[in-house]
Design an enzyme around this catalytic site. Sequence first.
Site, PDB file in Angstrom:
ATOM      1  CD  GLU A 152      -2.761   1.354   2.402  1.00 18.92           C
ATOM      2  OE1 GLU A 152      -2.684   0.516   3.316  1.00 18.92           O
ATOM      3  OE2 GLU A 152      -3.575   2.291   2.386  1.00 18.92           O
ATOM      4  CD  GLU A 158      -0.310   8.200   7.091  1.00 21.21           C
ATOM      5  OE1 GLU A 158      -0.199   7.051   7.529  1.00 21.21           O
ATOM      6  OE2 GLU A 158      -1.341   8.608   6.527  1.00 21.21           O
ATOM      7  CG  ASP A 185      -5.721   4.994   1.246  1.00 24.47           C
ATOM      8  OD1 ASP A 185      -6.405   5.971   0.901  1.00 24.47           O
ATOM      9  OD2 ASP A 185      -5.649   4.590   2.423  1.00 24.47           O
ATOM     10  CG  HIS A 188      -2.075   7.164   1.397  1.00 29.73           C
ATOM     11  ND1 HIS A 188      -1.752   7.947   2.475  1.00 29.73           N
ATOM     12  CD2 HIS A 188      -2.553   6.001   1.920  1.00 29.73           C
ATOM     13  CE1 HIS A 188      -2.025   7.297   3.598  1.00 29.73           C
ATOM     14  NE2 HIS A 188      -2.511   6.108   3.287  1.00 29.73           N
ATOM     15  CG  HIS A 211      -7.605   1.302   2.023  1.00 27.17           C
ATOM     16  ND1 HIS A 211      -6.460   1.239   2.794  1.00 27.17           N
ATOM     17  CD2 HIS A 211      -8.425   0.303   2.463  1.00 27.17           C
ATOM     18  CE1 HIS A 211      -6.586   0.237   3.657  1.00 27.17           C
ATOM     19  NE2 HIS A 211      -7.755  -0.345   3.462  1.00 27.17           N
ATOM     20  CD  GLU A 246      -7.110   2.903   5.941  1.00 26.24           C
ATOM     21  OE1 GLU A 246      -6.378   2.124   6.555  1.00 26.24           O
ATOM     22  OE2 GLU A 246      -6.707   3.580   4.978  1.00 26.24           O
TER      23      GLU A 246
HETATM   24  C1  LER Z   1      -3.424   2.300   6.120  1.00 25.86           C
HETATM   25  O1  LER Z   1      -4.279   1.599   5.275  1.00 25.86           O
HETATM   26  C2  LER Z   1      -3.166   3.662   5.619  1.00 25.86           C
HETATM   27  O2  LER Z   1      -3.787   4.107   4.697  1.00 25.86           O
HETATM   28  C3  LER Z   1      -2.107   4.478   6.205  1.00 25.86           C
HETATM   29  O3  LER Z   1      -2.459   5.837   6.243  1.00 25.86           O
HETATM   30  C4  LER Z   1      -1.547   4.039   7.477  1.00 25.86           C
HETATM   31  O4  LER Z   1      -0.419   4.790   7.736  1.00 25.86           O
HETATM   32 MN    MN Z   2      -5.141   2.878   3.534  1.00 23.27          MN
END
Ligand code: LER
Ligand code: MN
Length: 278
Positions: A152, A158, A185, A188, A211, A246
């Site tokens: 991911e 982060e 995701d 991100h 995600h 999420e």
């Molecule tokens: C976890 O799925 C995620 O998206 C992250 O932001 C965790 O650091």
């Molecule tokens: Mn995620």
Amino acid sequence: MKLSVAIAGKDAPDNAFVVWRGFEESTRKAAELGFHGIELALKEASEVDPTRLAALLSEHGLEASCVTTGQVCAVLGLYFTHPDSSVRARTLEVFKELINLASDFGQLVNIGRARGWYAEGQPREETEQLFIDTCRTLCDYAAPRNVTIMIEPVNRYEINFINSVVEGAELLDRVERDNLGLMPDVFHMNIEDIGIGKTLAAYIDRINYVHLADSNRLAPGQGHLDFDDVFAGLRRGNYDGWVSIEILPKPDPESAAEQAARTLLPMVERYNRGDDFT
Ligand code: LER
Ligand code: MN
């Protein structure tokens, strides 16, 4: 396409990024709102009793979509690129148990923050090699158990290693394992990738799970991400897997989950009918 919601155990920290905590209650609520599955955000496999979980899923007509592992790093402090080999060995043990669980529940396991990072004093090549070696060991363990491991990409604020989908795909090529894929995701991606829909479409062959959250990590519909673009990108690639929410439990868990379901369930239905998204 099916819609899942990430849930965690009662003691999960804030940075588990789930709306609901407590497996029994969360599963019941997920079914009530019409989700098709639950994503298990775990720090270790012993948090769930497989027999009870199977009964719970069957009682509510839900599937387990995936096992996610952010807390392995966030809570247990374990990660693939740790300079201490005994910490790496413990990381492998925890992941192997999670893979065993996933072989009966979802057959998908993500690698989030537990991938590790570029640390001061550790050569970048060493970080990358430790990551690649650990991935290979886990993929080889997962393959006979029919489990796919997924990288991911996570945004630069982060972590400093594997931020974009493009970087994730480059690492996939270096690991060289068929049961290693990507879990983009969109929260991100909004920070790191050139475009969301077009990147999803371009890398669709390597994507096993997605995600969903809005630009501010609230429920879709509460920020400024273009979810038509997300679904159009998935459609261009004929994606037929899970999408999963999420998000932060704001303004409160119930409203957040309800808002997400209200926005996304009709979109998933339209997607499954073959409608266009523009
Ligand atoms: C976890 O799925 C995620 O998206 C992250 O932001 C965790 O650091
Ligand atoms: Mn995620």
